[in-house]
Motif scaffolding. Structure first.
Motif: not given
Length: 568
Positions: A129-131, A493-496, A501-503, A505-510
């Motif tokens: 949610l913060s992301f 919808v593309a923004l959210w 999706a970015y979070y 797929i990748d950002a959750r790792k860091w």
């Protein structure tokens, strides 16, 4: 990490944090201490007083130019849409401001919205949610910058159209060229005028009120023999869409929703505001309240002085309904004079929103969430302790996004709608998180609405959900063409979806949420314990440095490598 996690006996921050901020002339001891309680060093200079914090938000709202730019939403419902379509939703926007003011007084930081979301959300949802909030808010502000500067280019060119008696129409290329020159100029001014930017907000407010006063006086004089009566002003209903009349009135709410939409800029200037726990919440409420009251006066005067033939105003050959209203009342020279004043004020709006957008971008980069965060993170002491790279990052992205205006007006409108849909998500999420998961963690600041805080918060959330859906409807009717379709739903919808999706797929790792920029020796033991519990990152410090024990006693957090990039 927030101040309420620290017991009173440990409330004094390390003297090195406070004294350094004072020695550098950046902040008072009180402001530096409050910010340290949130886990951040004082890096920006606090140049903004309460009035100047209010001025930043009010100048971004640019009351009269914004009303002029959104008449296409309100006038299809007739004078009722213009007058009551302003007053009623402005009341609900004030509720949103009250809910945000409660949070801003308790935790004043430049990245407030995503910071609050992370703090109040449940452990399983806080990072995502913060992301999402951070990206919605950042791109929403940049979308607002595009919208304001695009509106400036239309107003400036409308002066040329009026001067040529409506016999010239600017091409999309010309409109973009003016837009590009405007946004680049804003970047230069936001970079070089940082030391006086706070004082300039007072000048901008005065300029806004001069334009308002001149319009409120001049229009009734110019239409002295043709003014409309009270029955027309407060009771005449039109419907120039193919929607039912009731829904056309609801769509008129988009005018104040678009206009009174920059009060979160007070939050983003928190770390540059003196006495922030009071200046920020009162700046929010003063800006909304001023727009509510003075905006209502303006639309009443417009309804009293405009031609009863609303369709002729909306179909004006001058490209701006307000230009036609000025022309009908004051003639060609009067219309030219007021439109020149209008685009000057619109230009000042753009400069102020560059400041707000760059501070949010910088704060989000400070917490490592944006691409190239390490590049945008530094503060420029040469240019007056401002995030210079973040300023130009916003300008560059705005210039690129503005290229959509070369396609057609529908594409441009969809992009600029990020200022409504994106920001509503950013504003509503932390309020929702506080009410659902984090009420027990909330410790009020000097401004607090007391027992009314919860109902105010829920009213605000319901209104923002409704406003977001409203912004996605085609304004002309239920069967839009390709050219009249509202693509806000696609862009939003593309923004959210893209952010989440970015979070995942990748950002959750860091990405683990806000990062503490204080050194380990600047933290009290209880701060260290709270950081460990929250999983908050400390720049350059490994978990074992704050755990008081081995690494096994502390959850995994993100640290920084030598190249300042996040790693596990």
């Amino acid at each position: 990490m927030t101040a309420d996690a620290i017991p009173e006996e440990d409330g004094r921050r390390s003297a090195s944090v406070v004294f350094k901020a004072q020695a550098d002339g950046l902040a008072s001891a009180e402001d530096a201490e409050v910010l340290a309680g949130l886990g951040y060093k004082q890096e920006l200079r606090r140049n903004f007083t309460m009035i100047e914090v209010f001025g930043l938000a009010f100048s971004i709202m640019g009351l009269l130019p914004s009303i002029a730019s959104t008449l296409t939403y309100s006038l299809p419902a007739g004078p009722v849409g213009l007058v009551w379509g302003w007053f009623v939703p402005s009341l609900f926007i004030f509720f949103v401001g009250l809910a945000m003011a409660d949070l801003a007084s308790a935790m004043p930081t430049s990245g407030g919205l995503y910071f609050w979301s992370h703090y109040f959300a449940s452990p399983n949802t806080r990072n995502a949610l913060s992301f999402l909030v951070g990206y919605s808010n950042t791109l929403g502000l940049i979308g607002g910058l595009c919208s304001i500067d695009y509106g400036f280019s239309l107003m400036l060119l409308s002066v040329v159209v009026i001067a040529r008696d409506g016999e010239w129409e600017p091409s999309r290329g010309v409109i973009y060229a003016v837009f590009l020159a405007c946004i680049l100029c804003h970047g230069v001014l936001a970079s070089t005028l940082s030391k006086v930017m706070g004082k300039l907000q007072t000048v901008f407010v005065v300029a806004n009120f001069v334009l308002i006063a001149a319009t409120v006086i001049a229009l009734p004089i110019g239409r002295a023999d043709q003014r409309n009566d009270a029955a027309f002003i407060f009771g005449k209903v039109d419907n120039l869409t193919t929607w039912p009349a009731g829904w056309t009135f609801m769509l008129s709410w988009l005018s104040p929703i678009w206009t009174i939409g920059a009060f979160d800029s007070c939050v983003h200037i928190s770390e540059e505001a003196a006495n922030a726990t009071r200046a920020v919440p009162y700046g929010i409420l003063m800006s909304i309240g001023s727009c509510w009251i003075f905006g209502w006066i303006i639309v009443i005067v417009i309804a009293a002085c405009m031609s009863p033939d609303v369709s002729s105003i909306l179909g004006s050959a001058y490209g701006q309904p307000m230009a036609q209203i000025y022309y009908d009342a004051l003639g060609k020279r009067g219309a030219l004079g007021f439109m020149i004043l209008m685009f000057i004020v619109q230009f000042l709006m753009g400069l102020s929103i560059v400041v707000a957008a760059s501070r949010q971008t910088w704060a989000f980069s400070r917490d490592g969430a944006l691409p190239f965060s390490s590049f945008f993170r530094p503060i420029s002491k040469t240019f007056g302790y401002i995030p210079l790279r973040a300023v130009w990052g916003c300008v560059f992205l705005g210039a690129v996004l503005g290229l959509l205006s070369l396609i057609d007006s529908a594409a441009a409108s969809a992009l600029f709608s990020l200022g409504v849909a994106g920001n509503n998500v950013a504003w509503g999420t932390p309020i929702f998180c506080r009410l659902v998961w984090g009420e027990h963690k909330f410790k009020p600041g000097p401004f607090y609405t007391g027992k009314f805080s919860k109902p105010i918060g829920w009213i605000a959330i319901v209104f923002m959900v409704f406003g977001t859906l409203l912004a996605m409807f085609p304004t002309g009717g239920p069967n839009p063409t390709v050219g009249t379709m509202n693509y806000t739903c696609v862009i939003s919808v593309a923004l959210w979806g893209g952010s989440l999706a970015y979070y995942y797929i990748d950002a959750r790792k860091w990405f683990t949420g806000p990062r503490t920029t204080l050194d380990a020796d600047e933290l009290s033991k209880d701060q260290q314990d709270a950081l460990r519990d929250e999983g908050t990152t400390i720049e350059g410090i490994k978990p074992s440095s704050i755990s008081g024990g081995g690494e096994e006693s502390s959850p995994v957090v993100i640290t920084k490598s030598q190249d300042n990039q996040p790693r596990d």
